[in-house]
Design a protein around this motif. Structure first.
Motif, mmCIF file in Angstrom:
data_model
loop_
_atom_site.group_PDB
_atom_site.id
_atom_site.type_symbol
_atom_site.label_atom_id
_atom_site.label_comp_id
_atom_site.label_asym_id
_atom_site.label_seq_id
_atom_site.Cartn_x
_atom_site.Cartn_y
_atom_site.Cartn_z
ATOM 1 N N ARG A 38 0.843 -1.189 0.000
ATOM 2 C CA ARG A 38 0.000 0.000 0.000
ATOM 3 C C ARG A 38 0.879 1.240 0.000
ATOM 4 O O ARG A 38 2.023 1.205 0.457
ATOM 5 N N GLN A 39 0.317 2.297 -0.544
ATOM 6 C CA GLN A 39 1.000 3.583 -0.544
ATOM 7 C C GLN A 39 0.010 4.660 -0.175
ATOM 8 O O GLN A 39 -0.925 4.946 -0.930
ATOM 9 N N GLY A 40 0.206 5.214 1.011
ATOM 10 C CA GLY A 40 -0.655 6.292 1.468
ATOM 11 C C GLY A 40 -0.200 7.626 0.930
ATOM 12 O O GLY A 40 0.913 7.751 0.398
ATOM 13 N N PRO A 41 -1.041 8.644 1.056
ATOM 14 C CA PRO A 41 -0.684 9.972 0.545
ATOM 15 C C PRO A 41 0.577 10.507 1.197
ATOM 16 O O PRO A 41 0.666 10.562 2.429
ATOM 17 N N GLY A 42 1.562 10.842 0.373
ATOM 18 C CA GLY A 42 2.809 11.375 0.876
ATOM 19 C C GLY A 42 3.704 10.372 1.549
ATOM 20 O O GLY A 42 4.676 10.753 2.219
ATOM 21 N N LYS A 43 3.393 9.082 1.382
ATOM 22 C CA LYS A 43 4.180 8.045 2.053
ATOM 23 C C LYS A 43 4.832 7.126 1.033
ATOM 24 O O LYS A 43 4.410 7.047 -0.116
ATOM 25 N N GLU A 44 5.839 6.412 1.479
ATOM 26 C CA GLU A 44 6.466 5.415 0.629
ATOM 27 C C GLU A 44 5.605 4.149 0.594
ATOM 28 O O GLU A 44 4.794 3.904 1.484
ATOM 29 N N ARG A 45 5.812 3.368 -0.441
ATOM 30 C CA ARG A 45 5.099 2.101 -0.536
ATOM 31 C C ARG A 45 5.504 1.186 0.625
ATOM 32 O O ARG A 45 6.681 1.123 0.998
ATOM 33 N N GLN A 46 4.527 0.491 1.164
ATOM 34 C CA GLN A 46 4.714 -0.306 2.370
ATOM 35 C C GLN A 46 4.232 -1.729 2.134
ATOM 36 O O GLN A 46 3.145 -1.929 1.578
ATOM 37 N N PHE A 47 4.998 -2.685 2.559
ATOM 38 C CA PHE A 47 4.563 -4.079 2.514
ATOM 39 C C PHE A 47 3.418 -4.276 3.496
ATOM 40 O O PHE A 47 3.463 -3.794 4.633
ATOM 41 N N VAL A 48 2.404 -5.026 3.069
ATOM 42 C CA VAL A 48 1.256 -5.292 3.922
ATOM 43 C C VAL A 48 1.170 -6.771 4.292
ATOM 44 O O VAL A 48 1.095 -7.119 5.471
ATOM 45 N N ALA A 49 1.165 -7.629 3.280
ATOM 46 C CA ALA A 49 0.977 -9.054 3.536
ATOM 47 C C ALA A 49 1.452 -9.840 2.327
ATOM 48 O O ALA A 49 1.561 -9.301 1.220
ATOM 49 N N ALA A 50 1.703 -11.129 2.546
ATOM 50 C CA ALA A 50 2.114 -11.995 1.451
ATOM 51 C C ALA A 50 1.674 -13.420 1.733
ATOM 52 O O ALA A 50 1.482 -13.813 2.899
ATOM 53 N N ILE A 51 1.523 -14.176 0.658
ATOM 54 C CA ILE A 51 1.148 -15.575 0.759
ATOM 55 C C ILE A 51 1.969 -16.348 -0.258
ATOM 56 O O ILE A 51 2.163 -15.901 -1.385
ATOM 57 N N ASP A 52 2.475 -17.492 0.147
ATOM 58 C CA ASP A 52 3.314 -18.247 -0.769
ATOM 59 C C ASP A 52 2.452 -18.938 -1.833
ATOM 60 O O ASP A 52 1.232 -18.855 -1.821
ATOM 61 N N TRP A 53 3.107 -19.632 -2.762
ATOM 62 C CA TRP A 53 2.398 -20.184 -3.912
ATOM 63 C C TRP A 53 1.329 -21.196 -3.515
ATOM 64 O O TRP A 53 0.305 -21.318 -4.169
ATOM 65 N N SER A 54 1.577 -21.919 -2.424
ATOM 66 C CA SER A 54 0.638 -22.955 -2.020
ATOM 67 C C SER A 54 -0.459 -22.439 -1.098
ATOM 68 O O SER A 54 -1.451 -23.135 -0.863
ATOM 69 N N GLY A 55 -0.250 -21.266 -0.552
ATOM 70 C CA GLY A 55 -1.181 -20.774 0.455
ATOM 71 C C GLY A 55 -0.854 -21.272 1.848
ATOM 72 O O GLY A 55 -1.560 -20.938 2.802
ATOM 73 N N GLY A 56 0.207 -22.037 1.970
ATOM 74 C CA GLY A 56 0.545 -22.625 3.254
ATOM 75 C C GLY A 56 1.267 -21.698 4.204
ATOM 76 O O GLY A 56 1.301 -21.952 5.414
ATOM 77 N N SER A 57 1.849 -20.626 3.674
ATOM 78 C CA SER A 57 2.571 -19.676 4.523
ATOM 79 C C SER A 57 2.106 -18.268 4.224
ATOM 80 O O SER A 57 1.963 -17.888 3.062
ATOM 81 N N THR A 58 1.864 -17.527 5.273
ATOM 82 C CA THR A 58 1.457 -16.135 5.132
ATOM 83 C C THR A 58 2.339 -15.250 6.006
ATOM 84 O O THR A 58 2.898 -15.712 7.019
ATOM 85 N N PHE A 59 2.431 -14.005 5.610
ATOM 86 C CA PHE A 59 3.295 -13.053 6.299
ATOM 87 C C PHE A 59 2.571 -11.714 6.361
ATOM 88 O O PHE A 59 1.877 -11.337 5.421
ATOM 89 N N TYR A 60 2.754 -11.011 7.453
ATOM 90 C CA TYR A 60 2.050 -9.740 7.641
ATOM 91 C C TYR A 60 2.994 -8.706 8.251
ATOM 92 O O TYR A 60 3.886 -9.034 9.032
ATOM 93 N N SER A 61 2.741 -7.454 7.904
ATOM 94 C CA SER A 61 3.434 -6.383 8.607
ATOM 95 C C SER A 61 2.833 -6.253 10.001
ATOM 96 O O SER A 61 1.669 -6.620 10.235
ATOM 97 N N ASP A 62 3.603 -5.718 10.913
ATOM 98 C CA ASP A 62 3.114 -5.570 12.280
ATOM 99 C C ASP A 62 1.890 -4.665 12.342
ATOM 100 O O ASP A 62 1.027 -4.843 13.201
ATOM 101 N N SER A 63 1.808 -3.710 11.423
ATOM 102 C CA SER A 63 0.715 -2.745 11.478
ATOM 103 C C SER A 63 -0.635 -3.344 11.115
ATOM 104 O O SER A 63 -1.673 -2.761 11.446
ATOM 105 N N VAL A 64 -0.651 -4.494 10.456
ATOM 106 C CA VAL A 64 -1.928 -5.089 10.060
ATOM 107 C C VAL A 64 -2.151 -6.475 10.666
ATOM 108 O O VAL A 64 -3.240 -7.033 10.530
ATOM 109 N N LYS A 65 -1.156 -7.001 11.326
ATOM 110 C CA LYS A 65 -1.265 -8.353 11.883
ATOM 111 C C LYS A 65 -2.440 -8.426 12.850
ATOM 112 O O LYS A 65 -2.623 -7.556 13.711
#
Length: 120
Positions: A38-65
Motif C-alpha cells: 500500500r502507498q498512502g498519501p505522501g508516504k512510501e510504498r509499504q509491505f502489507v501481507a504476502a502468501i506463498d504459492w501454495s497458500g501454506g505460509s502467510t506473512f504480515y506487517s506488524d501494522s496489520v497483523k
C-alpha cells in the motif's frame, strides 16, 4: 506475462471491513507468491501481507497483523486481502504483486492499484 487486476476498494468508516481481490491472468498463477502493498498519501510504498504459492505460509506487517488476512485460490487464479477493524491510517492505494518468490517490493508483476479510504 502475468496481468494482475485489483478490485474491492472504496470508502469505509473506521472499524469497518473491506475485501480486496486480485485477479491474475496470463501466467501460471499457482507458481507465484502474491504480496500486497500500500502507498498512502505522501508516504512510501509499504509491505502489507504476502502468501506463498501454495497458500501454506502467510506473512504480515506488524501494522496489520491480527486485522488483515491474505488468502488465495489457485483454481480461480485469485487472491484476496480481507481487511477488518480498519483505521484511518489504513487509507492508501493497495496493490497486489506476484513473483515466484516473496521479494518485499521487487516483485516482477504488479496490478494498477485500488483506493481504500477509511474515514474517522
Amino acid at each position: 506475462q502475468v496481468q494482475l487486476v485489483e478490485s474491492g476498494g472504496g470508502l469505509v468508516q473506521a472499524g469497518g471491513s473491506l475485501r480486496l481481490s486480485c485477479a491474475a491472468s496470463g501466467g501460471t498463477f499457482s507458481r507465484l507468491a502474491v504480496s500486497w502493498f500500500r502507498q498512502g498519501p505522501g508516504k512510501e510504498r509499504q509491505f502489507v501481507a504476502a502468501i506463498d504459492w501454495s497458500g501454506g505460509s502467510t506473512f504480515y506487517s506488524d501494522s496489520v497483523k491480527g486485522r488483515f488476512t491474505v488468502s488465495r485460490d489457485n483454481a480461480k487464479n485469485m487472491a484476496w486481502l480481507q481487511m477488518n477493524s480498519l483505521i484511518p491510517e489504513d487509507t492508501a492505494v493497495y496493490y497486489c504483486a506476484a513473483d515466484p518468490h516473496i521479494r518485499y517490493g521487487s516483485e516482477d508483476y504488479w496490478g494498477q492499484g485500488t483506493q481504500v479510504t477509511v474515514s474517522s
